[in-house]
Each structure stands twice: as C-alpha cells, then as structure tokens.
Design a protein around this motif. Structure first.
Motif, PDB file in Angstrom:
ATOM      1  N   SER A   1       0.842  -1.185   0.000  1.00 45.45           N
ATOM      2  CA  SER A   1       0.000   0.000   0.000  1.00 45.45           C
ATOM      3  C   SER A   1       0.886   1.247   0.000  1.00 45.45           C
ATOM      4  O   SER A   1       1.998   1.242   0.511  1.00 45.45           O
ATOM      5  N   VAL A   2       0.369   2.306  -0.625  1.00 47.90           N
ATOM      6  CA  VAL A   2       1.111   3.560  -0.707  1.00 47.90           C
ATOM      7  C   VAL A   2       0.414   4.564   0.186  1.00 47.90           C
ATOM      8  O   VAL A   2      -0.812   4.566   0.276  1.00 47.90           O
ATOM      9  N   ASN A   3       1.187   5.457   0.799  1.00 46.52           N
ATOM     10  CA  ASN A   3       0.552   6.473   1.610  1.00 46.52           C
ATOM     11  C   ASN A   3       0.000   7.599   0.740  1.00 46.52           C
ATOM     12  O   ASN A   3       0.617   8.008  -0.235  1.00 46.52           O
ATOM     13  N   ALA A   4      -1.180   8.081   1.136  1.00 44.06           N
ATOM     14  CA  ALA A   4      -1.843   9.127   0.344  1.00 44.06           C
ATOM     15  C   ALA A   4      -1.014  10.399   0.268  1.00 44.06           C
ATOM     16  O   ALA A   4      -1.150  11.180  -0.675  1.00 44.06           O
TER      17      ALA A   4
ATOM     18  N   PRO B   1     -12.904  10.866 -11.183  1.00 46.23           N
ATOM     19  CA  PRO B   1     -11.823  10.052 -10.631  1.00 46.23           C
ATOM     20  C   PRO B   1     -12.347   8.858  -9.837  1.00 46.23           C
ATOM     21  O   PRO B   1     -11.743   7.785  -9.840  1.00 46.23           O
ATOM     22  N   THR B   2     -13.491   9.042  -9.142  1.00 44.22           N
ATOM     23  CA  THR B   2     -14.052   7.929  -8.369  1.00 44.22           C
ATOM     24  C   THR B   2     -14.391   6.770  -9.300  1.00 44.22           C
ATOM     25  O   THR B   2     -14.091   5.615  -9.000  1.00 44.22           O
ATOM     26  N   LEU B   3     -15.013   7.070 -10.445  1.00 42.65           N
ATOM     27  CA  LEU B   3     -15.364   6.001 -11.379  1.00 42.65           C
ATOM     28  C   LEU B   3     -14.108   5.386 -11.993  1.00 42.65           C
ATOM     29  O   LEU B   3     -13.990   4.168 -12.142  1.00 42.65           O
ATOM     30  N   ALA B   4     -13.146   6.251 -12.342  1.00 40.18           N
ATOM     31  CA  ALA B   4     -11.938   5.765 -13.025  1.00 40.18           C
ATOM     32  C   ALA B   4     -11.059   4.945 -12.101  1.00 40.18           C
ATOM     33  O   ALA B   4     -10.137   4.264 -12.564  1.00 40.18           O
ATOM     34  N   ALA B   5     -11.310   4.992 -10.780  1.00 39.37           N
ATOM     35  CA  ALA B   5     -10.518   4.198  -9.848  1.00 39.37           C
ATOM     36  C   ALA B   5     -10.689   2.703 -10.094  1.00 39.37           C
ATOM     37  O   ALA B   5      -9.937   1.902  -9.545  1.00 39.37           O
ATOM     38  N   GLN B   6     -11.661   2.299 -10.928  1.00 33.78           N
ATOM     39  CA  GLN B   6     -11.799   0.870 -11.221  1.00 33.78           C
ATOM     40  C   GLN B   6     -10.584   0.316 -11.972  1.00 33.78           C
ATOM     41  O   GLN B   6     -10.331  -0.886 -11.956  1.00 33.78           O
ATOM     42  N   PHE B   7      -9.823   1.197 -12.637  1.00 35.82           N
ATOM     43  CA  PHE B   7      -8.608   0.748 -13.327  1.00 35.82           C
ATOM     44  C   PHE B   7      -7.415   0.662 -12.366  1.00 35.82           C
ATOM     45  O   PHE B   7      -6.311   0.333 -12.784  1.00 35.82           O
ATOM     46  N   GLY B   8      -7.615   1.029 -11.090  1.00 36.63           N
ATOM     47  CA  GLY B   8      -6.494   1.174 -10.165  1.00 36.63           C
ATOM     48  C   GLY B   8      -6.216   2.655 -10.006  1.00 36.63           C
ATOM     49  O   GLY B   8      -6.762   3.469 -10.728  1.00 36.63           O
ATOM     50  N   TYR B   9      -5.327   2.972  -9.009  1.00 35.08           N
ATOM     51  CA  TYR B   9      -5.137   4.411  -8.752  1.00 35.08           C
ATOM     52  C   TYR B   9      -4.243   5.093  -9.778  1.00 35.08           C
ATOM     53  O   TYR B   9      -4.300   6.294  -9.963  1.00 35.08           O
TER      54      TYR B   9
ATOM     55  N   PRO C   1      -3.864   8.685   5.192  1.00 33.25           N
ATOM     56  CA  PRO C   1      -4.305   7.291   5.114  1.00 33.25           C
ATOM     57  C   PRO C   1      -3.534   6.508   4.055  1.00 33.25           C
ATOM     58  O   PRO C   1      -2.929   7.100   3.151  1.00 33.25           O
ATOM     59  N   GLU C   2      -3.558   5.179   4.204  1.00 33.65           N
ATOM     60  CA  GLU C   2      -2.931   4.308   3.200  1.00 33.65           C
ATOM     61  C   GLU C   2      -3.917   4.079   2.048  1.00 33.65           C
ATOM     62  O   GLU C   2      -5.104   3.857   2.280  1.00 33.65           O
ATOM     63  N   VAL C   3      -3.397   4.115   0.832  1.00 33.32           N
ATOM     64  CA  VAL C   3      -4.228   3.822  -0.329  1.00 33.32           C
ATOM     65  C   VAL C   3      -4.254   2.308  -0.517  1.00 33.32           C
ATOM     66  O   VAL C   3      -3.197   1.679  -0.596  1.00 33.32           O
ATOM     67  N   LYS C   4      -5.446   1.717  -0.538  1.00 41.48           N
ATOM     68  CA  LYS C   4      -5.519   0.249  -0.546  1.00 41.48           C
ATOM     69  C   LYS C   4      -5.757  -0.340  -1.923  1.00 41.48           C
ATOM     70  O   LYS C   4      -5.582  -1.535  -2.145  1.00 41.48           O
ATOM     71  N   MET C   5      -6.208   0.490  -2.852  1.00 41.83           N
ATOM     72  CA  MET C   5      -6.433   0.015  -4.223  1.00 41.83           C
ATOM     73  C   MET C   5      -5.081  -0.288  -4.868  1.00 41.83           C
ATOM     74  O   MET C   5      -4.116   0.429  -4.640  1.00 41.83           O
ATOM     75  N   PRO C   6      -4.979  -1.377  -5.667  1.00 38.63           N
ATOM     76  CA  PRO C   6      -3.711  -1.587  -6.373  1.00 38.63           C
ATOM     77  C   PRO C   6      -3.482  -0.502  -7.430  1.00 38.63           C
ATOM     78  O   PRO C   6      -4.412   0.210  -7.811  1.00 38.63           O
TER      79      PRO C   6
ATOM     80  N   THR D   1      -9.704   5.578  -3.282  1.00 37.44           N
ATOM     81  CA  THR D   1      -8.775   4.455  -3.217  1.00 37.44           C
ATOM     82  C   THR D   1      -8.348   4.111  -1.791  1.00 37.44           C
ATOM     83  O   THR D   1      -7.681   3.104  -1.591  1.00 37.44           O
ATOM     84  N   VAL D   2      -8.717   4.937  -0.805  1.00 38.47           N
ATOM     85  CA  VAL D   2      -8.414   4.539   0.573  1.00 38.47           C
ATOM     86  C   VAL D   2      -9.418   3.499   1.072  1.00 38.47           C
ATOM     87  O   VAL D   2      -9.190   2.851   2.082  1.00 38.47           O
ATOM     88  N   LEU D   3     -10.527   3.355   0.352  1.00 34.42           N
ATOM     89  CA  LEU D   3     -11.488   2.306   0.714  1.00 34.42           C
ATOM     90  C   LEU D   3     -10.886   0.944   0.375  1.00 34.42           C
ATOM     91  O   LEU D   3     -10.067   0.835  -0.534  1.00 34.42           O
ATOM     92  N   ASP D   4     -11.335  -0.094   1.090  1.00 36.89           N
ATOM     93  CA  ASP D   4     -10.966  -1.447   0.683  1.00 36.89           C
ATOM     94  C   ASP D   4     -11.501  -1.663  -0.726  1.00 36.89           C
ATOM     95  O   ASP D   4     -12.675  -1.375  -0.989  1.00 36.89           O
ATOM     96  N   PRO D   5     -10.663  -2.161  -1.660  1.00 36.71           N
ATOM     97  CA  PRO D   5     -11.157  -2.303  -3.033  1.00 36.71           C
ATOM     98  C   PRO D   5     -12.462  -3.099  -3.108  1.00 36.71           C
ATOM     99  O   PRO D   5     -13.351  -2.765  -3.891  1.00 36.71           O
ATOM    100  N   GLY D   6     -12.592  -4.135  -2.264  1.00 36.21           N
ATOM    101  CA  GLY D   6     -13.820  -4.930  -2.271  1.00 36.21           C
ATOM    102  C   GLY D   6     -15.032  -4.075  -1.957  1.00 36.21           C
ATOM    103  O   GLY D   6     -16.077  -4.161  -2.605  1.00 36.21           O
ATOM    104  N   VAL D   7     -14.891  -3.205  -0.960  1.00 32.57           N
ATOM    105  CA  VAL D   7     -15.977  -2.305  -0.575  1.00 32.57           C
ATOM    106  C   VAL D   7     -16.262  -1.323  -1.702  1.00 32.57           C
ATOM    107  O   VAL D   7     -17.421  -1.075  -2.071  1.00 32.57           O
TER     108      VAL D   7
END
Lengths: 63, 695
Positions: free
Chosen positions: B37-40, B111-119, B309-314, B389-395
């Motif tokens: 994980s990367v820090n925001a 950006p919220t929608l585009a987060a499906q490709f990863g951050y 926060p830590e960014v959890k999305m790959p 991307t700080v959300l759990d990707p599953g969530v």
C-alpha cells in the motif's frame, strides 16, 4: 505588532466581503458617485435585485 | 513577476531542483509500487510538485513567450468598466469567482469512477492532462477573450474561423449541457435511492435556499454574508435532522423511495427552478454551494494531510482490459473520457470566455487565474482519487457495481467481487452501512456514495469515529447541493441558448422575459435532460455506464473546439512554431474522442457498444427469452441505445467539422490567402496602476 495584525485581518475581511459580494452595494455607490453623479443611485434593495437578475443571464457554473 | 529568467539566483535554482527531485521520487514511488500500500501523502506531494514546476516554468513560458502578456495594456475591465459586469477586480477575488465557477461535482465523480482501473492511470492523467491540457486551455482561452473585449467562445469561433465554427460551438455547448444535467441528476438520484436520511436532507436544501433568498432580498437586502451564514447553519441542522427523521417510523416512509419517483421529483424540481425567479432559489443556493464547496475541499485536504491514510487500491487492476464493473471499456481510451473535469474540461472555456475576462484588471494575472485555477481543480480531482482508493477495493466495487453486473442479492455480489480478487463480505458491508446510517450500500452507483464513504472514513478518523453517519450524510448533502446548483444554472443557460436559437425562427420566442416563451423553452430543456435521466434510471446496468462516457465525450469535444479556436488564433498571429502548446492536447483529444466513439459504435461487447447492446436486446426480445417486466421496457431501451449511438456519432462529426474548418483557415493563412482578420482589440495603455491599489 497588534496594529499590523489588525490591518492584516482587516484586509482579509475586505477580501471576504468582496469575494462574497457583500460589499457590492458600497462599490456600486462609489462607482456611481464618480461616473454618474448627475442621477440618483438605486436603493440597496433595488440594486441587489438587478444585480442577481443580471448575474444569472449567462453561463455561471460548470460541471 | 519575472518570467524572463526563471532561475535567477543559485538559491532559487537549488530550490527548484529540490522540488523536481521530490516530485520525481513521489511520482516514481506511486508509479512503480506494486503489491504494497502507498501512503496518500505521496499523491499530494507528487501533485503539488508537478503543479509548482508547471506553474513556475511552463505556464510562465507560455505567458511570456507565446501569448506575450502585456502588463501595460488596459484590460476590458478597465476600458469598458460599467460598474456591473465589466469591473476591475482584485485578483484574489477574481481567482475565487473563477474557481467557484469552474469546479463543480465533475472532478469528484470522474476520478471515483476511473478508480476501477487502479489508482495509477487516473492519477497520471489528472496530473499530465491538467498541466499540459486543461490548464493551458483555460489560460489561452482567457487570454484570447481578454484581448477580444471578453467575447464568448462561440463568438470567437465565429470571428476567427467562420460561421461553421460558431454554430458548432453553440450546438456542442447545448448538447453537452443536456447530457451533463442528466448524468448529474442520476448521481443525485442514486445517492437518495431508498435513503430517507439523504432524501430528506437534500429536500430540506430547497426551503433553506428559499429562506436565505427571502432574507437577502426582503429582510436584509444584499447582506450576502449574513444570509449565507444563516443558510449554512440551517444546512448543518438539516443533516442532523435527517438522521432524526430516519429514526421516526411514520416520517421516514415519506422519504423512502426507489429511483424512478426520485427521478420524476428531480425533473419537476428542475422545471420549477428554471421558471422561478433567480433570487428565490438559484442565487441563494449558489451562495450556499460555493461556501460548502470551498469549506469541504479545504477540510478534506487538511484531513488527508493530517491522517495520511494508506491507499488500498492496487496501482492497476485487471479491468484495464475493458471488463470493469463500473463502466465497460478498456483503459485506452476510456480513462481519458471518464476523467474530463480535473484533467481537461471543455466547459471551463465557457467560463474563461464568460464572466472572468470581464473582471481581470491586469493581463499579468492571466497565468494565476487561468492556469492556477485549473491546477486547483486538478488537485480536487487528486483528492477525490485518494478518497476513492483509501477504501478497501472490495468495498469500493460493492458500492459502485450495479446489480445488473454483480447480481441483486448481497451474497451473489460479494461472491462475484471476491472472485475478482477483492475480498469483501456481507457482514463487512452491513456493518459499514450501519455505521453510515444507511440500510444498504450495495449498488449505490454514480460515485457520490462511495466518495461520501471515503470522505466519511477520512473525516471520521481525523475528527472522531462516532459521527461517521453524520459525516456520510454531510458529504452526500455537499455533493447534492452543488449538483442541484449546476442543474438549476444549466437548465437556465440551456433555456437562454434555445431561446436564442428559436428567436431566429420567431423573434417573439427569443425574448427572454416573455413568459410563454420561458415556459416553452424551459419545458423543452427539462424534457431533453429529463429523458436521458429517465433512460439512466431504468437502465438495468445502472445508467452511469451509458451516460458518463457520453458526458465525457461531449465535454472533451467542447475542449477540442476551444483548442481549435486557440490554435487557429495562434497560427494566424504568426506563432506557428509555438502552436503546439494547444495543437498537441487537441491532437490527443481528437484521438481519444474518436476512438471512444468508434468503440461505442462498433464494439460487440454489449457493455461498451451502444449498437451491440441494442442488437442483443432486440434478439432476446424476438426470441421471447425476456421476463415480462423486462420485455415491456425493452423497446424503450433499444431505442435509447440507438439514440445514444446517433448522439455520439453527431458529436464526433461536429468535432471533425470544426477541426477541418480550423485547418482550412490555418492553411489559407500560411498560403497567404484571405482569412477572417484577427479580432483583437487595439492596444491601449493602462491607467489603472496609479489608481488601483494592489496588494
């Protein structure tokens, strides 16, 4: 020191008033006095009405 | 401002080298990281360094060497000062007005929608697109408009390129407005769906705006700050009051509705807002939404820096291949279409050639207002990316994937999402929904709810976990209030444009104050966007999949039109060698919008191709395999897909038409054949400096 702080706060307050349009009527009066001194200025309520009407004639907000 | 020699002293040189090294390592860190994980904070650092360098060097170079801004030249605000729309204004005040006008809900949703490709893809595009595309577009459009007495983009297109350019700009603006309002309406509807708390809070914003409007007009005329303060207090009470309503068994049913009735309510509201006087609803709502926007953006920035926060999305997900659950389509070109606002947004060119050029007191501030304003919006987009991307990707996927993709039942949805490698459980989702004060968070598409969950968790960890539900609904209210402002203002602008066009057929219709014409044209505009909103709500895959790409395409095409005008003017001004500053982003926009439209028309994947979706549905209808309730709406859905295809095709034809027109003008200029002359106003020496007290 205290006077400098007051002066700074005063400046910030002026910018906030200008940014929000709170001082628009005072600015209008100043403009009116220098450019159209021969006619009586609008009242505060009348000026504000016109200003809002004109403000929303064009593209004002985007996505 | 010294733009001639960027690195004057060794100390300045060292500082800028340090900024460059820091920016490069931050950017390298987030780009090359895999599996951890990367820090925001690295996102924030990378963004700030990129912006600082671009502003200091690229923007300064454009201002000094390409545009040749002239601080001795009087601006339209000075020359045409009428105390109303043309007024020389303090640059910080202009910056505030300009930023408030350009930054709406777009940079939060995209950006919220585009987060499906990863951050990573979205973040890189926001940064690169912002500094090389969007900010340049805003700055040059502002500059050219200032040199032309504050003329609008449409007028400049007509004057500099010819009548074709003018008509294309007008049509594109009108259509993008229709699509934009529809998709934003959909975002609000999805956020309010079966949520009494959100619905009652959003509904309360309407009477609150009216109280503020009455206060500012009748009780204390023109006292904007007092009225706004009153409104903000009432809004915060409304957020808390919504929670109370949610607990009352009798009351909560009043506000508990599925999507379609809410969509009708939004449509009825849009019509009412368009025909009511501005002082009653639109103007006070705009004051409130501006303060909410500025306040929340600052609060979010502070909370991200404080909580880091830590960014959890790959960095990248498998959905870059086009199989994403939020919207169909591969990384190229759809990440560039999905994130329009925040990277490059054509809509800004309307503001940069609208009210802003009439306020600027000196040309040297063009860089700060035009380029700097866009950088700030780009930064808002980076923060939205962080919040997603700080959300759990599953969530994240559970909230944003529609029931049509992952299944209606919670168990099916979590099984499907977990099978993609993003583990999530039903218990986790119900706990989260309970913390946020909602019945469920599954399939809350449109970006607003997941952004609200992201913001609530950042705010919650910074300012106390106990108030998560309040933070969530505060974020929903904050998004809804400026979406509704855009909806009101956009409907009104659409009405003026339509009246302008219809006035050519029957002059009486063109009178903006003739009430029958107001009713007719407002009704037409609301019907147009209301129809697309309806399409979005009844679509089984969640309308975001259809409408958001259409909106992105239209917004990018408007940007391409603005860049065409700018490139044409640069070439005609003898700056062929530097015209790449606008020609390069233009070329990129042509490539991505044309590819996107091509895929939308020709793809065989039903989640990408409009025509494929229409074909697949009509085959199923003919074969009789659809359940009765789906068969009933199938003909409408088929027609909608075909309509969307026609619209996408129309957009891209409009684009190619204006590009061809621009190339024709440039060719004729270079071949020394007659072209429309430059419409720049003659130089006049400024006399403001002595009278105008600068800070």
């Amino acid at each position: 020191m205290a006077t400098r702080l007051t002066a700074q706060l005063d400046k910030v307050w002026r910018i906030v008033r200008q940014l929000s349009g709170d001082d628009a009527y005072e600015r209008y009066l100043a403009h009116h006095a220098t450019h159209h001194a021969d006619t009586p200025p609008l009242s505060r309520a009348e000026y504000f009405r016109r200003r809002e009407q004109e403000k929303w004639e064009g593209v004002r907000r985007c996505c | 401002m010294d733009t001639r020699n960027p690195a004057r002293s060794p100390l300045a040189l060292l500082t800028w080298i340090a900024v460059a090294v820091l920016g490069a390592s931050a950017l390298g860190g987030i780009a090359l990281n895999r599996g951890e994980s990367v820090n925001a904070l690295w996102f924030i650092t990378a963004a700030l360094c990129v912006y600082a360098l671009a502003y200091r060097f690229y923007a300064a170079w454009i201002a000094a060497r390409v545009l040749c801004v002239d601080e001795t030249r009087a601006t339209p605000a000075e020359r045409l000062n009428n105390g109303r729309d043309f007024v020389p204004t303090n640059r910080w005040v202009v910056f505030g007005h300009h930023f408030a006008a350009i930054a709406g809900p777009g940079p939060l949703v995209g950006p919220t929608l585009a987060a499906q490709f990863g951050y990573l893809p979205g973040t890189l595009w926001i940064l690169i697109g912002g500094v090389l595309g969007g900010a340049v577009q805003d700055m040059v459009t502002l500059f050219f408009s200032i040199r032309r007495n504050g003329r609008s983009l449409g007028q400049m297109a007509r004057d500099e390129l010819g009548p074709i350019g003018g008509v294309a700009a007008l049509l594109a603006t009108f259509l993008i407005m229709v699509i934009l309002i529809a998709v934003l309406g959909l975002v609000v509807v999805n956020a309010m769906k079966n949520s009494p708390w959100a619905t009652s809070t959003v509904a309360a914003t309407i009477p609150i705006a009216m109280i503020v409007g009455l206060y500012m007009r009748n009780i204390r005329p023109g006292r904007v700050l007092e009225g706004s303060l009153l409104g903000i207090v009432l809004l915060l009470l409304a957020v808390a009051g919504g929670g109370w309503i949610d607990q009352q068994p009798g009351l909560r049913d009043w506000f508990d509705h599925p999507g379609l009735p809410l969509a009708y309510a939004v449509i009825a509201y849009g019509f009412a807002a368009a025909i009511l006087p501005v002082w009653l609803l639109l103007a006070p709502r705009d004051y409130l939404s501006t303060y909410m926007k500025l306040g929340t953006v600052l609060l979010l920035a502070a909370a991200i820096v404080w909580m880091h926060p830590e960014v959890k999305m790959p960095a990248l997900t498998q959905f870059v291949d086009g199989s994403g659950p939020i919207f169909g389509g591969a990384l190229f070109p759809f990440v560039f279409i999905t994130i329009a606002c925040g990277a490059i947004s054509g809509f800004h060119s309307l503001i940069a050639s609208g009210t802003t050029p009439k306020l600027l007191s000196n040309e040297r501030d063009i860089r700060m207002i035009g380029y700097g304003g866009m950088l700030l919006e780009s930064f808002v987009a980076v923060m939205a990316m962080v919040a997603a991307t700080v959300l759990d990707p599953g969530v994240f996927f559970a909230i944003n994937s529609s029931a049509g993709v992952v299944g209606k039942e919670a168990a099916d949805a979590v099984a499907k999402i977990s099978s993609w490698g993003f583990p999530v459980t039903v218990e986790q989702m119900s706990l989260l929904a309970q913390q946020m004060g909602e019945a469920t968070l599954f399939a809350r598409t449109g970006g607003a709810p997941s952004l609200a969950v992201g913001m609530a968790s950042i705010f919650g960890s910074a300012f106390g976990q106990g108030m998560l539900a309040l933070w969530y609904h505060f974020a929903i209210m904050f998004e809804a209030i400026f979406i509704l402002t855009t909806l009101d203002a956009g409907t009104r602008v659409g009405r003026f444009m339509l009246q302008d066009m219809l006035g050519n057929l029957w002059p009486k219709l063109g009178q903006t104050s003739w009430y029958p014409s107001v009713l007719l044209t407002s009704g037409l505009v609301v019907t147009a966007w209301g129809y697309f909103l309806y399409i979005g709500v009844i679509d089984p895959n969640g309308g975001v999949n259809i409408l958001w790409p259409l909106f992105g395409i239209s917004n990018q095409i408007l940007a391409a039109i603005a860049l065409c005008v700018a490139t044409g003017i640069l070439v005609k001004s003898g700056k062929l060698k530097q015209a790449w500053i606008t020609a390069l982003p233009l070329l990129w926009l042509i490539v991505i919008t044309s590819t996107a439209v091509w895929e939308k028309l020709s793809s065989n994947d039903v989640r990408i191709g409009f025509l494929a979706a229409a074909r697949s549905l009509s085959d199923k209808l003919a074969a009789g395999t659809l359940p009765p309730e789906k068969a009933a709406i199938a003909p409408t859905l088929i027609f909608n897909q075909q309509l969307d295809a026609a619209l996408a095709l129309f957009f891209v034809c409009l684009l190619w038409l204006i590009v061809a027109d621009m190339l024709r003008v440039c060719y004729r200029h270079l071949a020394q054949q007659p072209v429309p002359p430059l419409s720049e106003a003659p130089h006049q020496l400024t006399r403001l400096e002595e009278a105008w007290q600068r800070d």
